[in-house]
Design a protein around this motif. Structure first.
Motif, PDB file in Angstrom:
ATOM      1  N   ALA A  64      -7.115 -16.864  -9.010  1.00  0.00           N
ATOM      2  CA  ALA A  64      -8.126 -16.576  -7.989  1.00  0.00           C
ATOM      3  C   ALA A  64      -9.020 -15.420  -8.410  1.00  0.00           C
ATOM      4  O   ALA A  64     -10.243 -15.469  -8.234  1.00  0.00           O
ATOM      5  N   MET A  65      -8.437 -14.380  -8.983  1.00  0.00           N
ATOM      6  CA  MET A  65      -9.203 -13.195  -9.360  1.00  0.00           C
ATOM      7  C   MET A  65     -10.230 -13.510 -10.439  1.00  0.00           C
ATOM      8  O   MET A  65     -11.365 -13.038 -10.396  1.00  0.00           O
ATOM      9  N   MET A  66      -9.848 -14.333 -11.430  1.00  0.00           N
ATOM     10  CA  MET A  66     -10.750 -14.625 -12.535  1.00  0.00           C
ATOM     11  C   MET A  66     -11.950 -15.455 -12.100  1.00  0.00           C
ATOM     12  O   MET A  66     -12.998 -15.413 -12.743  1.00  0.00           O
ATOM     13  N   GLU A  67     -11.820 -16.210 -11.025  1.00  0.00           N
ATOM     14  CA  GLU A  67     -12.955 -16.985 -10.527  1.00  0.00           C
ATOM     15  C   GLU A  67     -14.120 -16.071 -10.131  1.00  0.00           C
ATOM     16  O   GLU A  67     -15.282 -16.466 -10.207  1.00  0.00           O
ATOM     17  N   PHE A  68     -13.803 -14.840  -9.723  1.00  0.00           N
ATOM     18  CA  PHE A  68     -14.841 -13.912  -9.292  1.00  0.00           C
ATOM     19  C   PHE A  68     -15.185 -12.889 -10.366  1.00  0.00           C
ATOM     20  O   PHE A  68     -16.282 -12.319 -10.350  1.00  0.00           O
ATOM     21  N   MET A  69     -14.262 -12.655 -11.300  1.00  0.00           N
ATOM     22  CA  MET A  69     -14.552 -11.718 -12.387  1.00  0.00           C
ATOM     23  C   MET A  69     -15.605 -12.276 -13.336  1.00  0.00           C
ATOM     24  O   MET A  69     -16.438 -11.537 -13.856  1.00  0.00           O
ATOM     25  N   LEU A  70     -15.579 -13.580 -13.575  1.00  0.00           N
ATOM     26  CA  LEU A  70     -16.524 -14.183 -14.512  1.00  0.00           C
ATOM     27  C   LEU A  70     -17.974 -14.040 -14.044  1.00  0.00           C
ATOM     28  O   LEU A  70     -18.833 -13.593 -14.805  1.00  0.00           O
ATOM     29  N   PRO A  71     -18.304 -14.393 -12.778  1.00  0.00           N
ATOM     30  CA  PRO A  71     -19.693 -14.165 -12.336  1.00  0.00           C
ATOM     31  C   PRO A  71     -20.040 -12.684 -12.239  1.00  0.00           C
ATOM     32  O   PRO A  71     -21.182 -12.287 -12.486  1.00  0.00           O
ATOM     33  N   LEU A  72     -19.045 -11.843 -11.888  1.00  0.00           N
ATOM     34  CA  LEU A  72     -19.307 -10.410 -11.823  1.00  0.00           C
ATOM     35  C   LEU A  72     -19.665  -9.841 -13.192  1.00  0.00           C
ATOM     36  O   LEU A  72     -20.462  -8.908 -13.294  1.00  0.00           O
ATOM     37  N   MET A  73     -19.089 -10.415 -14.244  1.00  0.00           N
ATOM     38  CA  MET A  73     -19.368  -9.934 -15.590  1.00  0.00           C
ATOM     39  C   MET A  73     -20.841 -10.105 -15.944  1.00  0.00           C
ATOM     40  O   MET A  73     -21.419  -9.302 -16.682  1.00  0.00           O
ATOM     41  N   PHE A  74     -21.456 -11.156 -15.407  1.00  0.00           N
ATOM     42  CA  PHE A  74     -22.878 -11.388 -15.679  1.00  0.00           C
ATOM     43  C   PHE A  74     -23.769 -10.626 -14.706  1.00  0.00           C
ATOM     44  O   PHE A  74     -24.918 -10.322 -15.012  1.00  0.00           O
ATOM     45  N   LEU A  75     -23.235 -10.299 -13.540  1.00  0.00           N
ATOM     46  CA  LEU A  75     -24.001  -9.495 -12.593  1.00  0.00           C
ATOM     47  C   LEU A  75     -24.007  -8.025 -12.995  1.00  0.00           C
ATOM     48  O   LEU A  75     -24.982  -7.316 -12.783  1.00  0.00           O
ATOM     49  N   ILE A  76     -22.870  -7.585 -13.587  1.00  0.00           N
ATOM     50  CA  ILE A  76     -22.756  -6.189 -14.023  1.00  0.00           C
ATOM     51  C   ILE A  76     -22.837  -6.153 -15.548  1.00  0.00           C
ATOM     52  O   ILE A  76     -21.922  -6.548 -16.239  1.00  0.00           O
TER      53      ILE A  76
ATOM     54  N   ARG B 170     -19.308  -7.050 -22.051  1.00  0.00           N
ATOM     55  CA  ARG B 170     -17.959  -6.715 -21.603  1.00  0.00           C
ATOM     56  C   ARG B 170     -17.720  -5.213 -21.531  1.00  0.00           C
ATOM     57  O   ARG B 170     -17.017  -4.729 -20.637  1.00  0.00           O
ATOM     58  N   GLY B 171     -18.283  -4.478 -22.477  1.00  0.00           N
ATOM     59  CA  GLY B 171     -18.094  -3.034 -22.468  1.00  0.00           C
ATOM     60  C   GLY B 171     -18.621  -2.397 -21.206  1.00  0.00           C
ATOM     61  O   GLY B 171     -17.944  -1.572 -20.577  1.00  0.00           O
TER      62      GLY B 171
END
Length: 279
Positions: free
Chosen positions: A122-134, A139-140
């Protein structure tokens, strides 16, 4: 391509609302846990058991999250987003409820492991779009922002759970966790789309034996360090057996990854030469 959707939410959800939902889901999933460290002493007294069992239960959640990490892409390629989130939330709610209602420390440990195992999906479903928003996929930049944020949210939720436990009972923290998960389940049912991320892939290539060996290795290790001082280390058979189980399972896990065509864990990074950093 209408059958696929690489996003999270239905097409009718406005973009600003999607961003707000991502923030809400991320906050809630970072905040919830099966074991809150501030409540361990109260759980120990209530269950009439040793503190070390609750420490192992706390470690078990992290071990479960680590064990499921290599499976994220396979699961995402096999199931729809709504299916992944719905099943994850239901299992997490059940495990939190089991923890709040059981008197067995062994069941608490098992529930914590399963809770952590499904929480990762569940967590990774939201981390992936957040990575492109932030940081626009960097990744750094993302990790430098996300991890301090995650630590802050985790500490805040732990404080709230401890305050709830002091004012009533540690069980209520888990019951409120169930309520929060049900809220996320309702939001998922309303806003998350029911399309696939990409072409459906089978789960037949997952090496379940490696997962069991990985779990046994680190659960044995956590038992060894949690109970070592209490049981006087190698002077007792429980500690000796936990050390043997950890060592044997780790060796078998390592050998299995070397000879598997599609290993559960990749050791390629250890075969690469790392360039020296000159100051």
């Amino acid at each position: 391509m209408s059958d696929y959707n690489k996003g999270l939410f239905s097409d009718w959800v406005p973009k600003p609302a999607q961003l707000l939902l991502i923030v809400i889901f991320t906050l809630m999933i970072l905040a919830i846990n099966n074991i809150y460290t501030g409540n361990i002493s109260m759980m120990t007294g209530s269950l009439g058991t040793m503190t070390e069992y609750m420490l192992v239960a706390n470690y078990a959640a992290t071990i479960g999250m680590s064990a499921s990490m290599p499976l994220i892409l396979r699961v995402k390629m096999r199931f729809r987003v709504k299916e992944i989130l719905t099943v994850s939330y239901i299992v997490m709610a059940l495990m939190s409820w089991v923890t709040a209602t059981t008197d067995s420390p062994q069941i608490v440990i098992a529930a914590s492991f399963v809770f952590g195992f499904v929480k990762t999906f569940a967590m990774m479903e939201f981390m992936l779009p957040l990575m492109f928003l932030i940081g626009n996929g960097n990744r750094g930049i993302f990790y430098s922002v996300f991890y301090p944020f995650a630590i802050a949210v985790g500490n805040l939720s732990g404080y709230v759970a401890t305050k709830i436990a002091v004012q009533s009972s540690w069980k209520y923290a888990n019951i409120y966790t169930v309520a929060a998960i049900l809220v996320m389940l309702a939001l998922t049912a309303i806003f998350v789309h029911n399309k696939r991320f990409s072409r459906k892939m089978p789960l037949s290539q997952i090496d379940w034996l490696s997962i069991m060996l990985f779990t046994l290795t680190f659960l044995s290790l956590s038992y060894f360090f949690s109970f070592g001082k209490i049981y006087n280390w190698f002077q007792t058979k429980e500690i000796r057996w936990s050390f043997v189980a950890m060592l044997v399972s780790f060796i078998l896990l390592t050998l299995r990854q070397i000879f598997l065509k599609r290993p559960y864990l990749s050791y390629v990074i250890f075969t690469k030469n790392l360039s020296l950093i000159h100051i």
